[in-house]
Design a protein around this motif. Sequence first.
Motif, PDB file in Angstrom:
ATOM      1  N   PRO B 182       0.807  -1.233   0.000  1.00 37.50           N
ATOM      2  CA  PRO B 182       0.000   0.000   0.000  1.00 37.50           C
ATOM      3  C   PRO B 182       0.838   1.281   0.000  1.00 37.50           C
ATOM      4  N   THR B 183       1.970   1.269   0.715  1.00 36.72           N
ATOM      5  CA  THR B 183       2.789   2.492   0.746  1.00 36.72           C
ATOM      6  C   THR B 183       3.381   2.765  -0.629  1.00 36.72           C
ATOM      7  N   LEU B 185       2.145   1.860  -3.477  1.00 36.92           N
ATOM      8  CA  LEU B 185       1.047   2.307  -4.350  1.00 36.92           C
ATOM      9  C   LEU B 185       0.738   3.783  -4.097  1.00 36.92           C
ATOM     10  N   ALA B 186       0.696   4.153  -2.816  1.00 38.78           N
ATOM     11  CA  ALA B 186       0.378   5.548  -2.469  1.00 38.78           C
ATOM     12  C   ALA B 186       1.474   6.509  -2.932  1.00 38.78           C
ATOM     13  N   ARG B 187       2.720   6.088  -2.799  1.00 36.05           N
ATOM     14  CA  ARG B 187       3.841   6.938  -3.247  1.00 36.05           C
ATOM     15  C   ARG B 187       3.762   7.212  -4.755  1.00 36.05           C
ATOM     16  N   VAL B 189       1.054   7.442  -6.472  1.00 36.52           N
ATOM     17  CA  VAL B 189       0.021   8.468  -6.679  1.00 36.52           C
ATOM     18  C   VAL B 189       0.597   9.836  -6.344  1.00 36.52           C
TER      19      VAL B 189
END
Lengths: 236, 476
Positions: B182-183, B185-187, B189
Amino acid sequence: MIQQRESFLNNIAKALGRDVNMANKPELKWQYNPQSSTLINLSKNELLQLFKSQCNTIHTNYVVSKVADLKNELKHRVELNGGGPVSLWKDERFAEFGLQSLIEEEWPALNVAVNEWNPDIGAANLTQAKRSNVGITFSDMTLAETGTVVLFSNSGKGRSVSILPKTYIALIPQSTIVPRMTQAAQFISQKVKNGEAMPACINFISGPSNSADIEMNPIIGVHGPIKATYIIISDR
Amino acid sequence: MPIKISNNRFKDIVHSNLQDQFMRSSMSGAQDGLRLSRLKIINELGDWEEWRSHGEEIRKHVLENLDYYLNELSDNVEKLGGYVYFAETAEEANRYIEDVARKKKAKKVVKSKSMVTEEIGLNKHLEAIGIEVVETDLAEVILQMDNNDPPSHIITPALHKSKEDIRKIFMEKLNYTKTSDPTELARHVRETKRDDFFTADIGITGCNFAIAESGSVGIVTNEGNDRLTTTIPKTQITVMGMERIVPTFEEFEVLVTLLIRSAIGQNITSYVSVLSGPKRMEDVDGPEEFHLVIVDNGRSKILGTEFQSILHCIRCAACINVCPVYRHIGGQAYNSIYPGPIGIVLSPLLGGYDDFKDLPYASSLCGACSQACPVKIPLHQLIHKQRQVLVEELDEVPIQEEVLYKTFGLGGASNVLYTTSTKMISSLMKTFIKDKKYISKGFGPIKEWTSNRDFPIPKSERFRDWFENRERRIKE
């Protein structure tokens, strides 16, 4: 300019079964008032302890420093977070708290680029903040319950400094710590009632940006800072 | 109809969702986690019931004086140099925003998460006139990239998607090459969306609460995308439902306290931003132009009715997080951008009973939603009222149900018929009993029930017989 207000408000009044009221201020007569008694009996030291405990919850490092040690502490914290470039407010408090020599001499001598917010260069401030690794501001008010710093924007206090760089460092004079958002709201509301000018932006910031949008997993750092550090100045 | 998210039938979506094991475990896991965090954090605050009562009285007062406060708010926004547009319909709101965009020759807008812009279908409207709309909230990015998949929750709209689903979407649409962490993926974005804030002509936000005394809008988020949306583009447009307003900063603080604790089980989010008009002349960052669009879109039709208190809602989703029906069927089953108990009441009122007549029956009426609501909206009672409206005013009773109740009425009025039929039930049911434990394929009134779960077998001894026998046994 205001458009289509009259018919809109008439619809509302009609639905409420009365004539439109735009003149008579409704009396705020509350039966309940739980916020006025929440955390108000805490001593200065207890507020500090509460604030520190909340920092752990909001994924924020904190350190307590005296004014005399502040320069070295800030320098150290910037290094720990990967160094410059640094963006900071144009704020007299940096000089009041003895940080001028760090900003004007020591960091430049160490090749740490320092971008002080400068209204004369306009949008270039944003580009500098975007490129910066660390953004530094003072806290204007600080809320113990939630570990929140409150920032009032103005010409020297750009909003971008606390949101664009990867790391955010807040300098927090202990004297700015109040129990909770209630006290900040009362302070701001009183200013409004006194007819004082409102800042265009007031930010309540509690740690780094985060999200739980992917399978409810906590993710630290999304669009805003990935890391946050509070330096609490204990003797001012 | 933008409130409605698909043309599928309620029954069909429920049936399909009940087969989706990931979605169901995701919903129940999120509900359990959020409920426990919420209970912990409200206990820490102290007298939660007093806070709820204060929240209720604030919301009630605002609704009763809505015309005054909207007038005060708009006057104050104008004094600060902002523009205010009162939109009675979704079309009017969209048209005004389109006009602003055209005047600004806008090619791109960035958005932070906003339910009311979903409600009015703003994205589609802007895209239809050639404007690129970039959602920036992580969940909204995921949904937008997945062919505008509808939200399944008010606070965490992409709750129904797994991290593997998200990785696949990002690989297809955002040139993502890393893992499903998840981290990471968020980075991605963060990296791909950062420039959009700088190249957008307009930033569009919703509004958690506007503050009448100062002409401010308050926005509560965790990710910081709202701050970038309202700091960098030269024009800001904030869209608010007309009821999302408080008299002063002091009531703002109380409702923010209730909202955050109820929504995410924390005592604060990373950012609470209070924005008052465009940037001041001497400021460097912030919008040069500020527009506030205040939307009615059916809300005034709720005022003055028995459903008025639904407009007290502060969109925290606490009711969704405790609903046993939502837990099993998931948010998209409600076929509305507003799922769960709040959606059951609000969707038919804003979107019409034709599209949402099934929703009032998607509730056990257990009352958990009413207990969880931080501003004490009697949700389960309003859901019950919705059923009354359907039956008594709109005559929307399924034919099978009408026949069933008429038959029951006849049978219940005659002692002979009642006794005979209740004695027959046990024997009739034997045909459907599987392994002598439960009924898995029912008929008539229990057909719908057994299409999704098993039904316990009726006892061979009727209650009346059991009662008479019991009396006799006691006397003996």
